[in-house]
Scaffold this motif. Structure first.
Motif, PDB file in Angstrom:
ATOM      1  N   ASP A 399       0.832  -1.212   0.000  1.00  0.00           N
ATOM      2  CA  ASP A 399       0.000   0.000   0.000  1.00  0.00           C
ATOM      3  C   ASP A 399       0.863   1.257   0.000  1.00  0.00           C
ATOM      4  OD1 ASP A 399      -2.215  -1.607   0.033  1.00  0.00           O
ATOM      5  OD2 ASP A 399      -2.633  -1.362   2.182  1.00  0.00           O
ATOM      6  N   LEU A 400       1.948   1.227   0.787  1.00  0.00           N
ATOM      7  CA  LEU A 400       2.838   2.393   0.849  1.00  0.00           C
ATOM      8  C   LEU A 400       3.499   2.631  -0.498  1.00  0.00           C
ATOM      9  CD1 LEU A 400       4.311   4.589   2.539  1.00  0.00           C
ATOM     10  CD2 LEU A 400       6.109   2.904   2.927  1.00  0.00           C
ATOM     11  N   ARG A 401       4.021   1.574  -1.103  1.00  0.00           N
ATOM     12  CA  ARG A 401       4.695   1.717  -2.399  1.00  0.00           C
ATOM     13  C   ARG A 401       3.739   2.270  -3.456  1.00  0.00           C
ATOM     14  NH1 ARG A 401       9.532  -1.192  -3.509  1.00  0.00           N
ATOM     15  NH2 ARG A 401      10.394  -2.306  -1.706  1.00  0.00           N
ATOM     16  N   ALA A 402       2.474   1.866  -3.341  1.00  0.00           N
ATOM     17  CA  ALA A 402       1.495   2.339  -4.324  1.00  0.00           C
ATOM     18  C   ALA A 402       1.161   3.818  -4.128  1.00  0.00           C
ATOM     19  CB  ALA A 402       0.223   1.496  -4.219  1.00  0.00           C
ATOM     20  N   SER A 403       1.349   4.316  -2.906  1.00  0.00           N
ATOM     21  CA  SER A 403       0.955   5.702  -2.616  1.00  0.00           C
ATOM     22  C   SER A 403       2.072   6.717  -2.861  1.00  0.00           C
ATOM     23  CB  SER A 403       0.484   5.807  -1.159  1.00  0.00           C
ATOM     24  OG  SER A 403       1.570   5.583  -0.265  1.00  0.00           O
ATOM     25  N   VAL A 404       3.337   6.283  -2.862  1.00  0.00           N
ATOM     26  CA  VAL A 404       4.428   7.243  -3.072  1.00  0.00           C
ATOM     27  C   VAL A 404       4.562   7.551  -4.560  1.00  0.00           C
ATOM     28  CG1 VAL A 404       5.708   6.551  -1.011  1.00  0.00           C
ATOM     29  CG2 VAL A 404       6.190   5.427  -3.178  1.00  0.00           C
ATOM     30  N   PRO A 405       4.850   8.800  -4.916  1.00  0.00           N
ATOM     31  CA  PRO A 405       4.882   9.202  -6.335  1.00  0.00           C
ATOM     32  C   PRO A 405       6.205   8.894  -7.035  1.00  0.00           C
ATOM     33  CG  PRO A 405       5.272  11.102  -4.944  1.00  0.00           C
ATOM     34  CD  PRO A 405       5.032   9.946  -4.014  1.00  0.00           C
ATOM     35  N   PHE A 406       6.913   7.904  -6.571  1.00  0.00           N
ATOM     36  CA  PHE A 406       8.182   7.564  -7.207  1.00  0.00           C
ATOM     37  C   PHE A 406       8.471   6.082  -6.981  1.00  0.00           C
ATOM     38  CE2 PHE A 406       8.951   9.351  -2.983  1.00  0.00           C
ATOM     39  CZ  PHE A 406       9.604   8.299  -2.352  1.00  0.00           C
ATOM     40  N   LYS A 407       9.373   5.568  -7.786  1.00  0.00           N
ATOM     41  CA  LYS A 407       9.811   4.182  -7.647  1.00  0.00           C
ATOM     42  C   LYS A 407      11.147   4.154  -6.913  1.00  0.00           C
ATOM     43  CE  LYS A 407      11.006   0.095 -10.379  1.00  0.00           C
ATOM     44  NZ  LYS A 407      11.251  -0.435 -11.758  1.00  0.00           N
ATOM     45  N   LEU A 408      11.280   3.220  -5.986  1.00  0.00           N
ATOM     46  CA  LEU A 408      12.534   3.130  -5.240  1.00  0.00           C
ATOM     47  C   LEU A 408      13.692   2.804  -6.179  1.00  0.00           C
ATOM     48  CD1 LEU A 408      10.582   3.105  -2.808  1.00  0.00           C
ATOM     49  CD2 LEU A 408      12.081   1.431  -1.725  1.00  0.00           C
ATOM     50  N   THR A 409      14.859   3.370  -5.877  1.00  0.00           N
ATOM     51  CA  THR A 409      16.050   3.100  -6.682  1.00  0.00           C
ATOM     52  C   THR A 409      16.572   1.702  -6.380  1.00  0.00           C
ATOM     53  OG1 THR A 409      17.567   3.960  -5.008  1.00  0.00           O
ATOM     54  CG2 THR A 409      16.680   5.544  -6.607  1.00  0.00           C
ATOM     55  N   ASN A 410      17.450   1.217  -7.249  1.00  0.00           N
ATOM     56  CA  ASN A 410      18.060  -0.100  -7.026  1.00  0.00           C
ATOM     57  C   ASN A 410      18.820  -0.136  -5.702  1.00  0.00           C
ATOM     58  OD1 ASN A 410      17.088  -1.108  -9.463  1.00  0.00           O
ATOM     59  ND2 ASN A 410      18.900  -0.425 -10.608  1.00  0.00           N
ATOM     60  N   ALA A 411      19.476   0.985  -5.370  1.00  0.00           N
ATOM     61  CA  ALA A 411      20.241   1.046  -4.117  1.00  0.00           C
ATOM     62  C   ALA A 411      19.304   0.948  -2.914  1.00  0.00           C
ATOM     63  CB  ALA A 411      21.046   2.344  -4.053  1.00  0.00           C
ATOM     64  N   GLN A 412      18.159   1.612  -2.983  1.00  0.00           N
ATOM     65  CA  GLN A 412      17.196   1.535  -1.888  1.00  0.00           C
ATOM     66  C   GLN A 412      16.658   0.115  -1.735  1.00  0.00           C
ATOM     67  OE1 GLN A 412      14.760   4.771  -3.468  1.00  0.00           O
ATOM     68  NE2 GLN A 412      14.923   5.843  -1.510  1.00  0.00           N
ATOM     69  N   GLU A 413      16.386  -0.547  -2.840  1.00  0.00           N
ATOM     70  CA  GLU A 413      15.872  -1.920  -2.800  1.00  0.00           C
ATOM     71  C   GLU A 413      16.924  -2.866  -2.200  1.00  0.00           C
ATOM     72  OE1 GLU A 413      12.939  -2.683  -3.184  1.00  0.00           O
ATOM     73  OE2 GLU A 413      11.957  -1.534  -4.752  1.00  0.00           O
ATOM     74  N   ARG A 414      18.173  -2.667  -2.590  1.00  0.00           N
ATOM     75  CA  ARG A 414      19.241  -3.516  -2.047  1.00  0.00           C
ATOM     76  C   ARG A 414      19.360  -3.357  -0.536  1.00  0.00           C
ATOM     77  NH1 ARG A 414      23.296  -0.991  -4.048  1.00  0.00           N
ATOM     78  NH2 ARG A 414      23.956  -0.025  -2.111  1.00  0.00           N
ATOM     79  N   VAL A 415      19.343  -2.112  -0.086  1.00  0.00           N
ATOM     80  CA  VAL A 415      19.454  -1.835   1.348  1.00  0.00           C
ATOM     81  C   VAL A 415      18.261  -2.399   2.108  1.00  0.00           C
ATOM     82  CG1 VAL A 415      19.386   0.026   3.047  1.00  0.00           C
ATOM     83  CG2 VAL A 415      20.951   0.167   1.100  1.00  0.00           C
ATOM     84  N   LEU A 416      17.060  -2.277   1.533  1.00  0.00           N
ATOM     85  CA  LEU A 416      15.870  -2.834   2.170  1.00  0.00           C
ATOM     86  C   LEU A 416      16.004  -4.340   2.373  1.00  0.00           C
ATOM     87  CD1 LEU A 416      12.666  -1.105   0.759  1.00  0.00           C
ATOM     88  CD2 LEU A 416      13.221  -1.558   3.150  1.00  0.00           C
ATOM     89  N   GLY A 417      16.553  -5.008   1.372  1.00  0.00           N
ATOM     90  CA  GLY A 417      16.769  -6.450   1.494  1.00  0.00           C
ATOM     91  C   GLY A 417      17.699  -6.786   2.652  1.00  0.00           C
ATOM     92  N   GLU A 418      18.762  -5.985   2.820  1.00  0.00           N
ATOM     93  CA  GLU A 418      19.710  -6.210   3.919  1.00  0.00           C
ATOM     94  C   GLU A 418      19.030  -5.993   5.272  1.00  0.00           C
ATOM     95  OE1 GLU A 418      23.576  -4.677   1.277  1.00  0.00           O
ATOM     96  OE2 GLU A 418      22.649  -3.354   2.753  1.00  0.00           O
ATOM     97  N   ILE A 419      18.195  -4.955   5.354  1.00  0.00           N
ATOM     98  CA  ILE A 419      17.500  -4.648   6.606  1.00  0.00           C
ATOM     99  C   ILE A 419      16.504  -5.749   6.950  1.00  0.00           C
ATOM    100  CG2 ILE A 419      15.839  -3.068   7.685  1.00  0.00           C
ATOM    101  CD1 ILE A 419      17.236  -0.793   6.122  1.00  0.00           C
ATOM    102  N   LYS A 420      15.773  -6.231   5.957  1.00  0.00           N
ATOM    103  CA  LYS A 420      14.785  -7.278   6.206  1.00  0.00           C
ATOM    104  C   LYS A 420      15.438  -8.568   6.684  1.00  0.00           C
ATOM    105  CE  LYS A 420      11.274  -5.592   2.955  1.00  0.00           C
ATOM    106  NZ  LYS A 420      10.590  -5.826   1.661  1.00  0.00           N
ATOM    107  N   ARG A 421      16.590  -8.899   6.114  1.00  0.00           N
ATOM    108  CA  ARG A 421      17.306 -10.098   6.571  1.00  0.00           C
ATOM    109  C   ARG A 421      17.683  -9.970   8.037  1.00  0.00           C
ATOM    110  NH1 ARG A 421      19.679  -9.914   1.478  1.00  0.00           N
ATOM    111  NH2 ARG A 421      21.571  -8.897   2.267  1.00  0.00           N
TER     112      ARG A 421
END
Length: 844
Positions: A399-421
């Protein structure tokens, strides 16, 4: 099989042989006797082997050999006469010892400068450390008044004085005539003061002293000075002058030289007498240490104080670096390193280098050992395990991703993966998130917070200022309210009644995400189920604040606290060497990609003559409806520093070139509420031009600000300039950063500032800053949360840093429970000297 007595005799024979050789023919070969410190250290290794064979050490033998080792402390730099006396004493001591001592004599040599763990008890270590931590007033010649002066310089203890390392060394073995001086060389002359007084160089003040000898005239110049200090140099008196020779036309000059009153009776300004007393070796006045100035104290007085500490306390300095490590790496013992760094004697540059390397390794080894323990303990610590994420947390993220007016960068996605682990692991996350201003750290932390909230827990985000916390709250509220997540803002500015209601909601768990300032860690705040704690702009918080937030985790039925996952964010790019030390107990994530569409900030280096051009640029932007910053290095005018100050700059700008606009002022001396009010006015466009100090380095997002103008840019570090530049360029308009520098004729200054023109890569800027300024100025220990590095060069040597980390890890692997004798000493040093500052849990 060799008996204990035979082993003992063999060791003593090794010591006696070089001493007897040196004593032959009326000590004709005394100067050939070198390396006694290294010899005694090597014998310590033999001692360890005997200790492992079960030989019990005798206290009587230890005391005898301690006397022997201290006798040879700094032996190589002693004069021949002193060496002879010491060899005589040593031979006499050995002769008497052989008769009465037991086999344990072998081990006692370990006390010699290395303080071998087997022979130095934990009690002795404790006592020695406490002795070194005594107030500096215990040093001979330091009374209450002088102690107060030293305290202002940051010298509070005896140990502080030992670590007051010289900034350079001067070869004062040869006096020159003024006519002999050559441009570019460092020289020592004796000159009589002819004239002195303040002068003007255009708009700048200066101070000049004219001195002469029988061969010529020398002009001495100062640009940063205090009149009351300069007036002490009296006419017709002789002074010893030391500095780098320059020339202006045919006139030889020295810029900011050192002056000492010349003592006619002693000779070169007291250098000969001082050198003989302090150096105890080498030719008179050969090498003298030069220290950072302490108020009006003469260098001679500073040297005398350091010498007093060196003689009385350096021999008991305790290092827990294992002797085998020290030998393998060719390091000096701590006492020997102190003597070499303060009194290098004939050892010159090499012995100073060796001493500094040894002092640096001593700090790094203890730091890396402590951090290795902390990493190990954190892995054992039980935390909140969130698994792969609940269906609710996944839905919230979608829901959050759908509401923000931009797409996360590859760097943000990579960091998110590290945080989730990390959040899925059974132990607490400890992760550092680095990313330039505007790289999108906030949205990453919000997704992490939703992961915790979706699993039924709470998340907290702590910011350093109320206005920054409010900014985070407004952004988060905008995205979380539509998806059914309740967020709240908690700051000290909230009225008492509202605060009480908010405390209750946080405690009962009806609030999901709490954004706030230091108010989050106040006594009355009790979280219901805090599973994630995010700290923004971490360098504005100390270790204590982070620990207090960590302590507000989930309290289990048995009374223990499950600490929350910690995500620490910083917009200050940190060089790799510092990341390996300052945050080596944390996993590191880097957002090294800016969101698409961000326009780079144009950066220009300007000289004083181009000020009008800078004002034209600012005026044009303000007229078009944009806003601008003007940053000054000082709050108010200073007699000592001829620099632009914010207070006077505000008055000048609003009454002159920008009288058509509203000019505001913000600096660190304002109260928090006043600063918040100014920033709010600026954000809401009631202020067009904001004159500030570096208090705005970490600040509110002002997309409408398009100009950053920095006075005396040469006075700031590159990392700081980069942070300030990050205050603009946050909107859709092209922004500019104007660096007005007064000393662009300096090659180093120009090279440094040129980096700012060439790149917006914060990590390249940080690496350059570290290389040029050194680690001591790059980041403060208060911000880093690390123990204060007494020897700041510790952080600058990547090779030494790696070596210290490897040795610490190897030691911990070989003795994980700290059961060996040398480990007990490491444990004692860590607990006594480093524990509070490293947040170490009890070792073992």
């Amino acid at each position: 099989m060799e008996t204990y007595s035979e082993k003992r005799a063999a060791i003593f024979e090794v010591i006696k042989k070089p001493l007897e050789f040196a004593s032959r023919d009326n000590y004709a070969s005394i100067d050939k006797l070198k390396g006694m410190d290294s010899l005694l250290t090597a014998l310590t290794v033999e001692t360890k082997k005997l200790g492992e064979d079960g030989i019990k050490l005798g206290a009587d033998v230890e005391s005898v050999l301690e006397e022997l080792s201290l006798l040879f402390f700094g032996f190589d730099s002693e004069p021949a006469k002193m060496k002879r006396s010491k060899v005589e004493q040593a031979l006499k001591l050995l002769k008497s010892t052989v008769v009465v001592c037991t086999p344990s004599v072998l081990a006692a040599t370990s006390v010699a400068l290395s303080f071998k763990p087997e022979s130095l008890s934990r009690k002795s270590v404790r006592e020695n450390i406490e002795e070194l931590r005594r107030p500096v007033q215990f040093v001979k010649g330091v009374g209450p008044r002088l102690a107060a002066v030293l305290n202002k310089r940051g010298i509070f203890t005896v140990e502080d004085l030992l670590y007051f390392i010289p900034v350079r060394y001067e070869d004062r073995s040869r006096l020159q005539k003024i006519r002999e001086l050559q441009k570019g060389e460092k020289a020592l002359v004796v000159g009589t003061v002819m004239l002195s007084g303040e002068v003007r160089y255009g708009r700048r003040r200066g101070y000049e002293i004219i001195v002469s000898d029988s061969s010529g005239i020398l002009k001495l110049k100062w640009f940063n000075f205090k009149s009351s200090y300069m007036n002490r140099f009296e006419r017709d008196k002789k002074y010893l002058v030391y500095g780098t020779v320059s020339a202006y036309g045919r006139q030889v000059e020295m810029i900011h030289p050192d002056l000492e009153l010349y003592d006619e009776e002693v000779g070169t300004g007291g250098v000969e007498e001082e050198s003989q007393a302090a150096q105890s070796g080498g030719s008179p006045g050969a090498v003298l240490p030069v220290y950072t100035q302490i108020e009006k104290m003469h260098q001679k007085s500073i040297r005398k104080l350091v010498l007093g500490a060196l003689n009385a306390f350096a021999p008991i300095a305790v290092s827990a670096v294992p002797v085998e490590v020290r030998l393998r790496l060719g390091l000096l013992s701590l006492p020997a390193a102190f003597k070499a760094v303060h009194l290098p004697g004939e050892g010159g540059e090499k012995i100073v280098r060796d001493a500094k390397r040894s002092l640096a390794f001593d700090e790094l080894f203890m730091l890396e050992t402590g951090l290795a323990i902390r990493r190990r303990n954190s892995k054992r610590e039980r935390g909140v395990e969130l698994g792969a994420g609940t269906p609710r947390s996944k839905r919230l993220e979608e829901d959050l991703r759908a509401s923000v007016p931009f797409k996360l960068t590859n760097a943000q996605e990579r960091v998110l993966g590290e945080i989730k682990r990390d959040m899925s692991a059974p132990h607490p996350m400890n992760r550092l998130l680095q990313g330039d201003v505007g790289s999108g750290k906030t949205i990453v932390s919000l997704i992490a917070a939703l992961r915790a909230v979706g699993a039924g827990f709470q998340a907290a985000i702590m910011a350093p200022t109320e206005i920054l916390a409010e900014q985070h709250y407004n952004v988060i509220l905008k995205y979380t309210e539509p998806i059914g997540i309740k967020s709240a803002l908690l700051t000290s500015g909230i009225v008492k009644k509202e605060k009480g209601r908010l405390y209750a909601e946080i405690a009962e768990g009806s609030v999901d995400i709490i954004i706030g300032t230091h108010a989050l860690i106040q006594k009355g705040v009790e979280f219901n189920s805090l599973a994630l704690a995010v700290i923004d702009e971490q360098h504005r918080f100390g270790v204590v604040q982070r620990a207090e937030l960590k302590a507000k985790g989930i309290r289990s039925t048995d009374g223990t606290v499950l600490p929350p996952d910690m995500l620490i964010m910083t917009a200050t790019p940190i060089p790799r060497t510092l990341t390996m030390t300052i945050f080596s107990d944390l996993e590191v994530s880097i957002i090294d990609e800016l969101p698409p569409g961000r326009l780079p900030v144009n950066t220009m280096i300007l000289r004083e003559k181009e000020r009008a051009r800078a004002y034209e640029i600012i005026h044009k932007e303000l007229k078009s409806g944009a806003q601008a910053y003007v940053v000054c290095p000082l709050v108010e005018e200073s007699e000592e520093l001829q620099l632009a100050d914010a207070t006077r700059m505000k008055e000048t700008l609003e009454s002159g070139p920008f009288s058509d606009f509203t000019v505001g002022l913000i600096h660190g001396r304002l109260k928090s509420a006043e600063k918040e009010a100014v920033m709010r006015d600026f954000k809401e466009r009631r202020i067009d031009l904001l004159v500030a100090t570096t208090v705005i380095e970490v600040g509110v997002d002002i997309p409408n600000a398009t100009v950053m103008f920095i006075e005396h840019a040469e006075r700031f570090g590159l990392a700081q300039l980069h942070q300030l530049r990050g205050r603009v360029g946050r909107g859709t308009r092209q922004s500019v950063c104007l660096l007005l520098a007064q000393w662009t004729n300096s090659e180093d200054t120009y090279r440094r500032l040129k980096v700012m023109e060439e790149t917006e890569d914060g990590f390249r800027v940080a690496e350059e800053d570290l290389a040029i300024r050194g680690p001591g100025d790059f980041i403060g220990t208060r911000q880093s949360g690390l123990p204060e590095f007494r020897f700041s060069a510790s952080l600058g040597d990547l090779g030494l840093l790696k070596s210290a980390r490897e040795e610490a890890a190897a030691h911990l692997k070989n003795d994980p429970h700290f059961l060996k004798p040398e480990s007990l000493i490491i444990k004692e040093v860590l607990n006594r000297r480093w524990k509070e500052r490293l947040e170490l849990a009890e070792i073992g």
